[in-house]
Design an enzyme around this catalytic site. Structure first.
Site, short mmCIF file in Angstrom:
data_model
loop_
_atom_site.label_atom_id
_atom_site.label_comp_id
_atom_site.label_asym_id
_atom_site.label_seq_id
_atom_site.Cartn_x
_atom_site.Cartn_y
_atom_site.Cartn_z
N GLU A 219 0.88 -1.17 0.00
CA GLU A 219 0.00 0.00 0.00
C GLU A 219 0.92 1.22 0.00
OE1 GLU A 219 -3.36 0.23 0.01
OE2 GLU A 219 -3.70 -1.92 -0.04
N CYS A 253 -1.99 9.61 2.50
CA CYS A 253 -1.55 8.99 1.25
C CYS A 253 -2.48 9.33 0.09
CB CYS A 253 -1.45 7.49 1.41
SG CYS A 253 -3.00 6.74 1.96
P1 NAD Z 1 8.16 4.81 4.94
O1 NAD Z 1 8.12 4.01 3.70
O2 NAD Z 1 9.32 5.69 5.16
O3 NAD Z 1 8.07 3.86 6.24
C1 NAD Z 1 7.05 2.90 6.41
C2 NAD Z 1 7.55 1.79 7.31
O4 NAD Z 1 8.66 1.16 6.69
C3 NAD Z 1 8.00 2.24 8.70
O5 NAD Z 1 7.54 1.31 9.67
C4 NAD Z 1 9.52 2.18 8.61
O6 NAD Z 1 10.13 1.81 9.82
C5 NAD Z 1 9.76 1.10 7.58
N1 NAD Z 1 10.99 1.34 6.81
C6 NAD Z 1 11.51 2.55 6.44
N2 NAD Z 1 12.64 2.37 5.73
C7 NAD Z 1 12.83 1.03 5.64
C8 NAD Z 1 13.84 0.19 5.03
N3 NAD Z 1 14.87 0.72 4.40
N4 NAD Z 1 13.71 -1.14 5.14
C9 NAD Z 1 12.67 -1.69 5.79
N5 NAD Z 1 11.70 -0.97 6.40
C10 NAD Z 1 11.78 0.37 6.32
O7 NAD Z 1 6.79 5.64 4.96
P2 NAD Z 1 6.27 6.72 6.01
O8 NAD Z 1 7.09 7.96 5.91
O9 NAD Z 1 6.09 6.11 7.34
O10 NAD Z 1 4.81 7.01 5.41
C11 NAD Z 1 4.60 7.86 4.33
C12 NAD Z 1 4.42 7.11 3.02
O11 NAD Z 1 3.47 6.09 3.16
C13 NAD Z 1 3.88 8.02 1.94
O12 NAD Z 1 4.48 7.71 0.71
C14 NAD Z 1 2.40 7.68 1.90
O13 NAD Z 1 1.75 7.98 0.70
C15 NAD Z 1 2.45 6.21 2.16
N6 NAD Z 1 1.19 5.74 2.69
C16 NAD Z 1 0.42 4.90 1.94
C17 NAD Z 1 -0.82 4.49 2.41
C18 NAD Z 1 -1.72 3.58 1.63
O14 NAD Z 1 -2.67 3.05 2.21
N7 NAD Z 1 -1.50 3.35 0.35
C19 NAD Z 1 -1.25 4.93 3.65
C20 NAD Z 1 -0.44 5.77 4.38
C21 NAD Z 1 0.79 6.16 3.90
#
Ligand code: NAD
Length: 477
Positions: A219, A253
């Site tokens: 997602e 998002c």
């Molecule tokens: P992110 O991708 O930075 O982090 C999400 C999760 O991944 C966190 O728990 C983090 O600890 C983990 N993570 C980060 N880097 C990682 C790595 N290198 N390896 C493994 N795990 C890792 O996202 P965010 O800043 O928390 O959220 C914002 C993003 O999420 C935006 O792009 C937003 O659009 C998206 N989002 C999507 C939805 C959806 O339902 N489609 C909902 C909410 C947010």
């Protein structure tokens, strides 16, 4: 090492993962009532701890309590209630019709739990986007290890407390910590990984999943466009867009990322957007920064990113039609509407994920569609306009995870709709039945019923008879 409810999965991810195997095997035969029992435990806990949830999220990024109720608590309880109501039906094996060449057999699709799942969630709706997928996992009969975001420590701690009160780690467990914790978990051969976050990290997750051929639901995010066509009701569109854009301070998002506005509507829409902003966030003319209904930016890194992108846009020629103020100490960024933007600016290249709304004019719908199609496929596309013919054109000629006509964002809480992206904005769908399916394996089962095994005629040595049957199969079926 024995696993107790307080065993931190971060210190023993493999141990917790292995401990969930016997549970996941026994849950293959779990009944709907047993699964519903687990969902009810979560529902009761939420009911008793609503204020704790509001406080935790407020501590994390100043989210107004009504917004927490609407966008964190309500979607989760609605998801639970929906699953409780329909789970028996979802779990029922589905009989399929028998094609003529398969005469004498019967077949059904069984939905079996995939097994051990990993749920990695983001910070922006920290409760909803962690517990929502868990509801789907438990409905499908999967165990789960959950890794919530490190950027919302109060909410993540609360989720950890909730899970340890409700489930032994052999069933559901929470791993708190930094990115390294996700990385360690991603080494393990989970049966399904449900990741919510950015496209960049989604790629890392998918690569890690490929190592074990774990299935994934991704997602993700992206730039969700809004088309405001020449026959749109500008006042109505402006009010809906201001709420959809600035709820959670733009850190959503599916927030409208940028507006494509028909030239004839540009001035009218901008003035209606300003009116709507005033009405919703500054009714007493004391400044939006005093509004109790405007959340804050989650951390300094994101605050600096957003401020830099406004400054960069202005340096490159963008005009501020509204807003532009900041307060670093409180991580406040005023809702900011930008015009005269171009593709060279960050605001038009990256997902904004904050309270900035760029506007791009267009002169006919084909131009707007071509603009959308020149970018990666978005998570959502919003269209405002009265003509069904024009809205159908926009829907058919673009691709997006979801689409809404004459509104925005609210499709998220429609429990019957699949929610998710396409390619760069995601793979697989969430919510209700679609979330249940994400954690289920569709097992097609064929039963030979009458013992009349026509297929013997098709076994070697292939004589004239076999060749005739094969030829007629190709010809008629
Ligand atoms: P992110 O991708 O930075 O982090 C999400 C999760 O991944 C966190 O728990 C983090 O600890 C983990 N993570 C980060 N880097 C990682 C790595 N290198 N390896 C493994 N795990 C890792 O996202 P965010 O800043 O928390 O959220 C914002 C993003 O999420 C935006 O792009 C937003 O659009 C998206 N989002 C999507 C939805 C959806 O339902 N489609 C909902 C909410 C947010």
């Amino acid at each position: 090492m024995l696993l107790s409810p307080s065993t931190p999965v971060n210190s023993a991810p493999e141990l917790v993962f292995h401990s969930q195997l016997p549970t996941s095997l026994s849950w293959r035969t779990s009944t709907a009532d047993e699964r519903i029992g687990r969902l009810k435990k979560i529902r009761n806990w939420i009911k008793e701890h609503q204020q704790d949830i509001r406080d935790a999220i407020k501590n994390d990024f100043g989210k107004p309590e009504p917004e927490t109720d609407l966008s964190e608590i309500y979607p989760v309880t609605a998801e639970i209630n929906h699953s409780i109501k329909l789970l028996k039906k979802w779990m029922r094996p589905i009989s399929v019709s028998t094609p003529l060449p398969m005469l004498g057999t019967s077949a059904k699709i069984y939905l079996e739990p995939k097994g051990r799942s990993l749920i990695i969630s983001p910070w922006n709706y920290p409760f909803n986007l962690t517990i929502g997928p868990l509801i789907s996992a438990l409905s499908a009969g999967c165990t789960a290890i959950i890794k919530p975001s490190e950027l919302t420590p109060h909410t993540s701690e609360l989720i950890s407390k909730m899970i340890s009160e409700l489930f032994p780690p052999t069933e559901v467990s929470v791993a708190l910590g930094e990115v390294t914790v996700s990385q360690a978990l991603l080494q393990l051969p989970f049966d399904h990984i449900f990741f919510t976050g950015s496209p960049a990290v989604g790629k890392i997750v998918m690569k890690a999943a490929a190592e074990h051929l774990s299935s994934v639901t991704l997602e993700l995010g992206g730039k969700s466009p809004v088309i405001v066509n020449q026959d749109a009701d500008c006042k109505d569109a402006a009010e809906k867009l201001i709420w959809g854009k600035f709820v959670n301070c733009g850190q959503t998002c599916i927030a409208p990322d940028y507006l494509l506005v028909h030239n004839s509507q540009l001035d009218n829409l901008i003035s209606e957007l300003k009116v709507a902003l005033q009405k919703m966030y500054d009714p007493d003319f004391k400044g939006i920064e005093t509004s109790p209904d405007m959340a804050r930016i989650v951390n300094d890194k994101h605050f600096d990113r957003l401020r830099n992108s406004i400054e960069e846009a202005v340096t490159k020629g963008a005009k501020i039609a509204f807003g532009g103020k900041f307060d670093h100490q409180t991580r406040y960024i005023e809702p900011t509407i930008l015009t005269h933007v171009s593709d060279e600016m960050q605001v038009m290249q990256e997902e904004i994920f904050g309270p900035i709304l760029p506007i791009v004019p267009f002169s006919n719908l084909d131009e707007a569609i071509a603009y959308v199609n020149s970018k990666p496929k978005p998570l959502a596309l919003y269209y405002f306009g009265g003509s069904t013919e024009q809205s159908s054109k926009a829907l058919q000629e673009t691709s997006s995870g979801n689409a809404v006509i004459n509104d925005c964002v609210i499709h998220y809480i429609h429990t019957e709709l699949p929610f998710g992206g396409v390619n760069n904005s995601g793979i697989g769908k969430a919510h209700g039945y679609h979330g249940f399916m994400a954690f289920s394996n569709e097992k097609g089962v064929l039963k030979q019923r009458v013992g009349l095994n026509n297929v013997t005629l098709l076994r070697p040595p292939y004589g004239i008879r076999a060749k005739q049957i094969i030829a007629s199969l190709i010809k008629w079926f």
